[in-house]
Enzyme design. Structure first.
Site, PDB file in Angstrom:
ATOM      1  N   ASP A  56      45.912  45.458  42.766  1.00  0.00           N
ATOM      2  CA  ASP A  56      46.025  45.365  41.315  1.00  0.00           C
ATOM      3  C   ASP A  56      44.753  45.838  40.625  1.00  0.00           C
ATOM      4  O   ASP A  56      43.691  45.965  41.243  1.00  0.00           O
ATOM      5  CB  ASP A  56      46.285  43.914  40.901  1.00  0.00           C
ATOM      6  CG  ASP A  56      47.741  43.510  41.056  1.00  0.00           C
ATOM      7  OD1 ASP A  56      48.573  44.392  41.326  1.00  0.00           O
ATOM      8  OD2 ASP A  56      48.031  42.313  40.901  1.00  0.00           O
ATOM      9  N   MET A  87      46.524  36.084  29.767  1.00  0.00           N
ATOM     10  CA  MET A  87      47.057  37.225  29.014  1.00  0.00           C
ATOM     11  C   MET A  87      47.414  36.836  27.572  1.00  0.00           C
ATOM     12  O   MET A  87      48.452  37.211  27.042  1.00  0.00           O
ATOM     13  CB  MET A  87      48.282  37.803  29.728  1.00  0.00           C
ATOM     14  CG  MET A  87      47.974  38.278  31.134  1.00  0.00           C
ATOM     15  SD  MET A  87      49.441  38.682  32.122  1.00  0.00           S
ATOM     16  CE  MET A  87      50.063  37.034  32.519  1.00  0.00           C
ATOM     17  N   LYS A 104      48.750  46.920  36.678  1.00  0.00           N
ATOM     18  CA  LYS A 104      49.559  46.815  35.474  1.00  0.00           C
ATOM     19  C   LYS A 104      48.684  46.207  34.396  1.00  0.00           C
ATOM     20  O   LYS A 104      48.230  45.072  34.519  1.00  0.00           O
ATOM     21  CB  LYS A 104      50.800  45.943  35.709  1.00  0.00           C
ATOM     22  CG  LYS A 104      51.778  46.535  36.716  1.00  0.00           C
ATOM     23  CD  LYS A 104      52.971  45.633  36.943  1.00  0.00           C
ATOM     24  CE  LYS A 104      53.873  45.576  35.719  1.00  0.00           C
ATOM     25  NZ  LYS A 104      54.488  46.867  35.413  1.00  0.00           N
TER      26      LYS A 104
END
Length: 271
Positions: A36, A173, A58
């Site tokens: 990642d 997030m 991502k």
């Protein structure tokens, strides 16, 4: 690791020292490492010589691989007889889509193993001097994500319930939608002056911590210049940071006596 097998491994919040022994073992054996964006490059230095590195990051709002394509790539590599390491920041099963990838492997009858990692909501905050729990401040803690698969604030979160029921809220997030999130929490009854902190690049030498309050968070984040990703915490545990900021103390920095005054205190920490 066996040929044709996939290990879903958590790399922790950043500091390579927080890798588990199983994670380090997997790095030393894997033929292919699918990693990642949040995996610290220093962790990848532990890969065995000759191992292939495939980026599968991502990042919100930026072009990135689709989750289904990443999951199927793991299947493809395993069927080629590779020893496959899927290396994910934090813990693969805590907002890391590890469950989705594991279910795809199950669907295609690919053997796999899960190696938990230290999630940023615990380890990252610890490096910022903020405990997730403390007997004098909270007996509950809620972990939530600031956006769903479509990139908006999750409409299935019961913000009233979270605001009333959890003394400490830890968010992943959440920076992009922090204005909407803080407004929802205050509308549900959270104190506008409740302490809040943002931690970016957690557990690394570029770690930054922004201390603020619920009502000032959106304004202070905008003026600070901090960029996501960040781990965000709301609750009285933030008040413990002046005493528990061990990274700042180790660097010889003067700790802030009152981090919750009229202005937010943006502080850069380094090991």
């Amino acid at each position: 690791m066996r040929p044709g097998e996939v290990w879903l491994v958590g790399a922790g919040p950043g500091d390579p020292g927080l890798l588990t022994l199983h994670a380090a073992n997997a790095l030393s054996q894997a033929d292919v490492i699918v990693h990642d964006a949040l995996v610290n490059a220093d962790c990848l230095k532990l890969a065995r010589t000759g191992a292939a590195l495939e980026y599968a990051g991502k990042r919100g709002g930026k072009p990135s691989a689709k989750q289904r394509d990443i999951s199927l790539r793991l299947v493809e590599l395993a069927r080629e007889g590779k020893r496959v390491l899927r290396l994910k920041g934090g813990d693969p099963f805590v907002f890391g889509r590890g469950g989705e990838e594991a279910l795809t492997l199950v669907e295609h009858k690919v053997p796999f193993r899960v190696v938990p990692g230290i999630t940023a909501g615990i380890g990252g905050l610890a490096y910022a001097g903020i405990p997730a729990t403390h007997r004098d401040t909270n007996h509950t803690v809620t972990f939530l994500t600031g956006y769903d698969s479509s990139g908006v604030v999750p409409d299935r979160i019961d913000w009233d319930g979270v605001a009333r029921g959890s003394q400490v809220i830890i968010m992943y997030m959440a920076m992009k939608h922090i204005s909407a999130i803080t407004s929802s929490l205050m509308a549900a009854g959270r104190d506008a002056d409740e302490p809040m902190a943002f931690v970016t690049d957690a557990s690394t030498q570029s770690q930054h911590v922004l201390e603020t309050t619920l009502s000032r968070a959106a304004q202070d984040v905008a003026s600070s210049g901090l960029q996501p990703p960040a781990i965000v915490v709301v609750g009285q545990v933030v008040r413990l940071r002046p005493a528990l900021d061990w990274m700042g103390a180790a660097a010889g920095r003067v700790l802030t006596a009152d981090p919750l005054g009229n202005r937010a205190n943006a502080q850069k920490d380094s090991a």
